[in-house]
Write a protein that holds these residues in place. Structure first.
Motif, PDB file in Angstrom:
ATOM      1  N   VAL A 166       0.883  -1.170   0.000  1.00  0.00           N
ATOM      2  CA  VAL A 166       0.000   0.000   0.000  1.00  0.00           C
ATOM      3  C   VAL A 166       0.915   1.211   0.000  1.00  0.00           C
ATOM      4  O   VAL A 166       1.790   1.340   0.862  1.00  0.00           O
ATOM      5  CB  VAL A 166      -0.891   0.007   1.262  1.00  0.00           C
ATOM      6  CG1 VAL A 166      -1.825   1.207   1.238  1.00  0.00           C
ATOM      7  CG2 VAL A 166      -1.668  -1.292   1.363  1.00  0.00           C
ATOM      8  N   ALA A 174       2.055   0.128   4.087  1.00  0.00           N
ATOM      9  CA  ALA A 174       1.706  -1.187   4.647  1.00  0.00           C
ATOM     10  C   ALA A 174       1.897  -2.271   3.593  1.00  0.00           C
ATOM     11  O   ALA A 174       1.995  -1.984   2.395  1.00  0.00           O
ATOM     12  CB  ALA A 174       0.258  -1.189   5.118  1.00  0.00           C
ATOM     13  N   PHE A 182      -8.941  -5.030   0.903  1.00  0.00           N
ATOM     14  CA  PHE A 182      -8.635  -3.616   0.667  1.00  0.00           C
ATOM     15  C   PHE A 182      -9.600  -3.040  -0.372  1.00  0.00           C
ATOM     16  O   PHE A 182     -10.336  -3.777  -1.021  1.00  0.00           O
ATOM     17  CB  PHE A 182      -7.175  -3.422   0.238  1.00  0.00           C
ATOM     18  CG  PHE A 182      -6.835  -4.069  -1.079  1.00  0.00           C
ATOM     19  CD1 PHE A 182      -6.388  -5.379  -1.133  1.00  0.00           C
ATOM     20  CD2 PHE A 182      -6.986  -3.369  -2.270  1.00  0.00           C
ATOM     21  CE1 PHE A 182      -6.069  -5.984  -2.338  1.00  0.00           C
ATOM     22  CE2 PHE A 182      -6.658  -3.960  -3.487  1.00  0.00           C
ATOM     23  CZ  PHE A 182      -6.212  -5.275  -3.512  1.00  0.00           C
ATOM     24  N   GLY A 183      -9.564  -1.730  -0.475  1.00  0.00           N
ATOM     25  CA  GLY A 183     -10.415  -1.055  -1.460  1.00  0.00           C
ATOM     26  C   GLY A 183     -11.760  -0.647  -0.892  1.00  0.00           C
ATOM     27  O   GLY A 183     -12.621  -0.150  -1.616  1.00  0.00           O
ATOM     28  N   GLU A 184     -11.946  -0.847   0.413  1.00  0.00           N
ATOM     29  CA  GLU A 184     -13.258  -0.549   1.007  1.00  0.00           C
ATOM     30  C   GLU A 184     -13.446   0.951   1.254  1.00  0.00           C
ATOM     31  O   GLU A 184     -14.576   1.437   1.249  1.00  0.00           O
ATOM     32  CB  GLU A 184     -13.428  -1.325   2.329  1.00  0.00           C
ATOM     33  CG  GLU A 184     -12.654  -0.810   3.527  1.00  0.00           C
ATOM     34  CD  GLU A 184     -11.135  -0.879   3.363  1.00  0.00           C
ATOM     35  OE1 GLU A 184     -10.670  -1.752   2.617  1.00  0.00           O
ATOM     36  OE2 GLU A 184     -10.436  -0.041   3.954  1.00  0.00           O
ATOM     37  N   MET A 185     -12.313   1.684   1.436  1.00  0.00           N
ATOM     38  CA  MET A 185     -12.464   3.083   1.861  1.00  0.00           C
ATOM     39  C   MET A 185     -13.171   3.916   0.797  1.00  0.00           C
ATOM     40  O   MET A 185     -14.106   4.662   1.101  1.00  0.00           O
ATOM     41  CB  MET A 185     -11.099   3.672   2.231  1.00  0.00           C
ATOM     42  CG  MET A 185     -10.623   3.157   3.592  1.00  0.00           C
ATOM     43  SD  MET A 185      -8.881   3.438   3.922  1.00  0.00           S
ATOM     44  CE  MET A 185      -8.847   5.159   4.293  1.00  0.00           C
ATOM     45  N   ALA A 186     -12.752   3.778  -0.455  1.00  0.00           N
ATOM     46  CA  ALA A 186     -13.379   4.564  -1.529  1.00  0.00           C
ATOM     47  C   ALA A 186     -14.862   4.206  -1.652  1.00  0.00           C
ATOM     48  O   ALA A 186     -15.700   5.071  -1.914  1.00  0.00           O
ATOM     49  CB  ALA A 186     -12.656   4.314  -2.852  1.00  0.00           C
ATOM     50  N   ARG A 193      -9.556   6.883  -4.266  1.00  0.00           N
ATOM     51  CA  ARG A 193      -8.715   5.920  -3.546  1.00  0.00           C
ATOM     52  C   ARG A 193      -7.730   6.665  -2.636  1.00  0.00           C
ATOM     53  O   ARG A 193      -7.078   7.626  -3.090  1.00  0.00           O
ATOM     54  CB  ARG A 193      -7.908   5.067  -4.531  1.00  0.00           C
ATOM     55  CG  ARG A 193      -8.743   4.143  -5.412  1.00  0.00           C
ATOM     56  CD  ARG A 193      -9.301   3.017  -4.628  1.00  0.00           C
ATOM     57  NE  ARG A 193      -9.874   1.983  -5.490  1.00  0.00           N
ATOM     58  CZ  ARG A 193     -10.759   1.095  -5.052  1.00  0.00           C
ATOM     59  NH1 ARG A 193     -11.187   1.115  -3.802  1.00  0.00           N
ATOM     60  NH2 ARG A 193     -11.226   0.186  -5.857  1.00  0.00           N
ATOM     61  N   SER A 194      -7.597   6.196  -1.394  1.00  0.00           N
ATOM     62  CA  SER A 194      -6.725   6.880  -0.438  1.00  0.00           C
ATOM     63  C   SER A 194      -5.260   6.517  -0.633  1.00  0.00           C
ATOM     64  O   SER A 194      -4.369   7.179  -0.115  1.00  0.00           O
ATOM     65  CB  SER A 194      -7.146   6.507   0.982  1.00  0.00           C
ATOM     66  OG  SER A 194      -6.981   5.107   1.145  1.00  0.00           O
ATOM     67  N   ALA A 195      -5.018   5.439  -1.350  1.00  0.00           N
ATOM     68  CA  ALA A 195      -3.633   4.994  -1.560  1.00  0.00           C
ATOM     69  C   ALA A 195      -3.594   4.123  -2.810  1.00  0.00           C
ATOM     70  O   ALA A 195      -4.642   3.727  -3.317  1.00  0.00           O
ATOM     71  CB  ALA A 195      -3.166   4.190  -0.337  1.00  0.00           C
ATOM     72  N   VAL A 197      -2.497   0.475  -4.402  1.00  0.00           N
ATOM     73  CA  VAL A 197      -2.189  -0.885  -3.940  1.00  0.00           C
ATOM     74  C   VAL A 197      -1.538  -1.600  -5.111  1.00  0.00           C
ATOM     75  O   VAL A 197      -2.133  -1.725  -6.189  1.00  0.00           O
ATOM     76  CB  VAL A 197      -3.465  -1.624  -3.473  1.00  0.00           C
ATOM     77  CG1 VAL A 197      -3.122  -3.017  -2.988  1.00  0.00           C
ATOM     78  CG2 VAL A 197      -4.173  -0.839  -2.370  1.00  0.00           C
ATOM     79  N   ARG A 234      -6.629  -3.544  11.427  1.00  0.00           N
ATOM     80  CA  ARG A 234      -5.573  -3.020  10.555  1.00  0.00           C
ATOM     81  C   ARG A 234      -4.903  -1.829  11.218  1.00  0.00           C
ATOM     82  O   ARG A 234      -3.687  -1.667  11.177  1.00  0.00           O
ATOM     83  CB  ARG A 234      -6.175  -2.606   9.217  1.00  0.00           C
ATOM     84  CG  ARG A 234      -5.139  -2.092   8.256  1.00  0.00           C
ATOM     85  CD  ARG A 234      -5.753  -1.545   7.011  1.00  0.00           C
ATOM     86  NE  ARG A 234      -6.389  -2.567   6.197  1.00  0.00           N
ATOM     87  CZ  ARG A 234      -7.232  -2.283   5.221  1.00  0.00           C
ATOM     88  NH1 ARG A 234      -7.563  -1.042   4.951  1.00  0.00           N
ATOM     89  NH2 ARG A 234      -7.766  -3.245   4.521  1.00  0.00           N
TER      90      ARG A 234
HETATM   91  P1  CMP Z   1      -9.263   2.630  -0.852  1.00  0.00           P
HETATM   92  O1  CMP Z   1      -9.013   4.007  -0.383  1.00  0.00           O
HETATM   93  O2  CMP Z   1     -10.575   2.360  -1.480  1.00  0.00           O
HETATM   94  O3  CMP Z   1      -8.105   2.188  -1.844  1.00  0.00           O
HETATM   95  C1  CMP Z   1      -6.811   1.992  -1.352  1.00  0.00           C
HETATM   96  C2  CMP Z   1      -6.884   0.996  -0.228  1.00  0.00           C
HETATM   97  O4  CMP Z   1      -5.684   0.735   0.468  1.00  0.00           O
HETATM   98  C3  CMP Z   1      -7.801   1.538   0.872  1.00  0.00           C
HETATM   99  O5  CMP Z   1      -9.098   1.632   0.386  1.00  0.00           O
HETATM  100  C4  CMP Z   1      -7.520   0.595   1.981  1.00  0.00           C
HETATM  101  O6  CMP Z   1      -8.211  -0.594   1.785  1.00  0.00           O
HETATM  102  C5  CMP Z   1      -6.028   0.332   1.793  1.00  0.00           C
HETATM  103  N1  CMP Z   1      -5.259   1.169   2.727  1.00  0.00           N
HETATM  104  C6  CMP Z   1      -5.154   2.498   2.766  1.00  0.00           C
HETATM  105  N2  CMP Z   1      -4.327   2.886   3.782  1.00  0.00           N
HETATM  106  C7  CMP Z   1      -3.922   1.772   4.400  1.00  0.00           C
HETATM  107  C8  CMP Z   1      -3.046   1.512   5.509  1.00  0.00           C
HETATM  108  N3  CMP Z   1      -2.429   2.502   6.197  1.00  0.00           N
HETATM  109  N4  CMP Z   1      -2.858   0.225   5.861  1.00  0.00           N
HETATM  110  C9  CMP Z   1      -3.440  -0.761   5.185  1.00  0.00           C
HETATM  111  N5  CMP Z   1      -4.252  -0.570   4.127  1.00  0.00           N
HETATM  112  C10 CMP Z   1      -4.485   0.680   3.741  1.00  0.00           C
END
Ligand code: CMP
Length: 423
Positions: A166, A174, A182-186, A193-195, A197, A234
């Motif tokens: 990540v 990470a 992963f991918g749940e935040m968006a 997407r916050s990051a 992968v 996490r």
């Molecule tokens: P999302 O933002 O949809 O897409 C990128 C994903 O990376 C994010 O959801 C999380 O699932 C995962 N992610 C973001 N930050 C972290 C972190 N600090 N540790 C682990 N997973 C992360």
């Protein structure tokens, strides 16, 4: 011998009549159920009095037991093979059962792969089952980006195998491994997407699309809890959940499979049938062979007793009545397998003639095989008939008509009994 062939054809003509009627008229469920149950009752009495009693008198218990065991095993074994080739389409009960087992196999395979995914394991069996049917398998090469920071996201992922980094900006934050999601935040926040992968090894994943994710979230009270637990873990970057006993995983998989509903949605049924038909172009032949399987034992039994007037009438009636609704429902399966009406009628004509031939074989055996051998052959056909009744016709009749089929079965049994027992 000729007499036997004619009788075999007469008994099987219920198939032809059912097929012709089936092309112009779809009877009400209760009518089909009543005819099927009545036919089953007459067949049960025919097997009891003509087959079992006679075989027992001629050969004692062993040919009877042996014949029943071999006949029923052959019937069930060959039916399974035929179903694999598309023959499952011939009856609604066999269709449902076969598709249910197929889905169970598919589900079981997916469950085995996601059993270590924490989020899945926190769901009650029914919800895990519903979720499994929405997951799409996916493979990625190492170095491939699955999510890109700042881009809109439309999927959620479960990691089956492999690891991913990540990355935020160019800072790795990470490493995610098997069992993590992963991918749940968006999807939850409707933000980009916050990051990123990025696969650091080749990976096997399951993907859940946004619309299904939203659907699962709104329908399942547990998924939100399961997800927030996974996220909390996490955050704490805890690792204690990794070491779960394999036994535990197996028990969980079985529980989920057992919670499966036998009825599939019609869309799911279509999907499975389409996939199976594509895999097998032999469905029409398999349906014919499957129908013949139901009829061969009956035809042989008719042939063996073709010279006994009491037996003949009871058997012919039983076979005719059980064939009629069978052909009605099989014709539907044949059309589903893409066959034209004229071809369907031709197939039934072939089936009827073959039944005549098998009745001829029965009469030939009656003239040549010694009594003990004949007792075995009788019991063999009786075992196959009972296997067919209990595994397809009776369940199907019950499904169509409910508990009232009990009365039609008993009526059929009584008529069969009165016709076959000498006054
Ligand atoms: P999302 O933002 O949809 O897409 C990128 C994903 O990376 C994010 O959801 C999380 O699932 C995962 N992610 C973001 N930050 C972290 C972190 N600090 N540790 C682990 N997973 C992360």
């Amino acid at each position: 011998m000729l007499e036997a062939v004619v009788q075999g054809v007469l008994g099987a003509s219920g198939l032809g009549l059912g097929a012709i009627v089936g092309t112009v008229w779809q009877p009400r469920r209760v009518v089909s159920a009543t005819v099927m149950a009545f036919g089953s009752g007459t067949l049960i009495s025919a097997v009891s009095y003509e087959v079992a009693l006679t075989a027992f008198r001629d050969g004692g218990p062993w040919p009877l037991l042996g014949g029943f065991a071999v006949g029923s095993s052959l019937f069930i074994g060959i039916t399974r093979l035929v179903d694999e080739q598309g023959g499952f389409l011939r009856k609604s009960a066999s269709r449902r059962r076969f598709l249910f087992e197929r889905r169970r196999e598919e589900t079981s395979a997916v469950l085995a792969r996601v059993a270590h995914v924490e989020v899945m394991r926190n769901l009650p069996p029914g919800e895990a089952q519903a979720m499994v049917s929405l997951l799409h398998p996916m493979s990625v090469e190492s170095g491939e980006a699955i999510c890109r920071e700042g881009e809109p996201g439309d999927s959620f992922y479960l990691i089956v195998e492999g690891e991913a980094d990540v990355v935020k900006g160019d800072r790795p934050v990470a490493v995610l491994g098997p069992g993590e999601v992963f991918g749940e935040m968006a999807l939850l926040t409707h933000q980009p997407r916050s990051a990123s992968v990025v696969a650091r090894t080749p990976m096997e994943l399951y993907q859940l699309k946004q619309e299904h994710f939203d659907d699962v979230m709104s329908r399942s009270p547990h998924i939100a809890g399961a997800l927030s637990r996974a996220l909390a873990r996490r955050l704490r970057s805890a690792t204690e959940s990794q070491a779960r006993a394999v036994q535990d995983l197996d028990r969980w998989r079985r529980q989920v499979l057992d919670s499966a509903e036998i009825d599939l949605s019609s869309a799911e049924e279509e999907r499975l049938i389409e996939g199976l038909l594509e895999a097998s172009r032999s469905a029409p032949l398999a349906i014919l062979v499957g129908t013949m399987l139901d009829n061969i034992p009956e035809s042989i039994a008719i042939g063996i007793d073709s010279t006994n007037p009491n037996t003949t009438l009871a058997f012919l009636l039983a076979v005719f009545l059980s064939n009629f609704p069978e052909a009605l429902s099989s014709s539907m399966g044949l059309r589903q397998a893409g066959l034209r009406r004229s071809r369907i009628l031709l197939l039934w004509a072939v089936a009827i003639l073959l039944c005549g031939a098998f009745a001829g074989l029965g009469s030939f055996l009656a003239g040549t095989v010694p009594p003990v051998g004949l007792a075995f052959v009788r019991a063999l056909s009786g075992g196959a008939i009972l296997a067919m009744l209990s595994s397809t016709i009776i369940p199907e009749a019950y499904e169509l008509g409910g508990a009232s089929v009990a009365f039609s079965t008993i009526a059929g049994f009584t008529v069969g009994f009165l016709l076959s027992s000498p006054a």
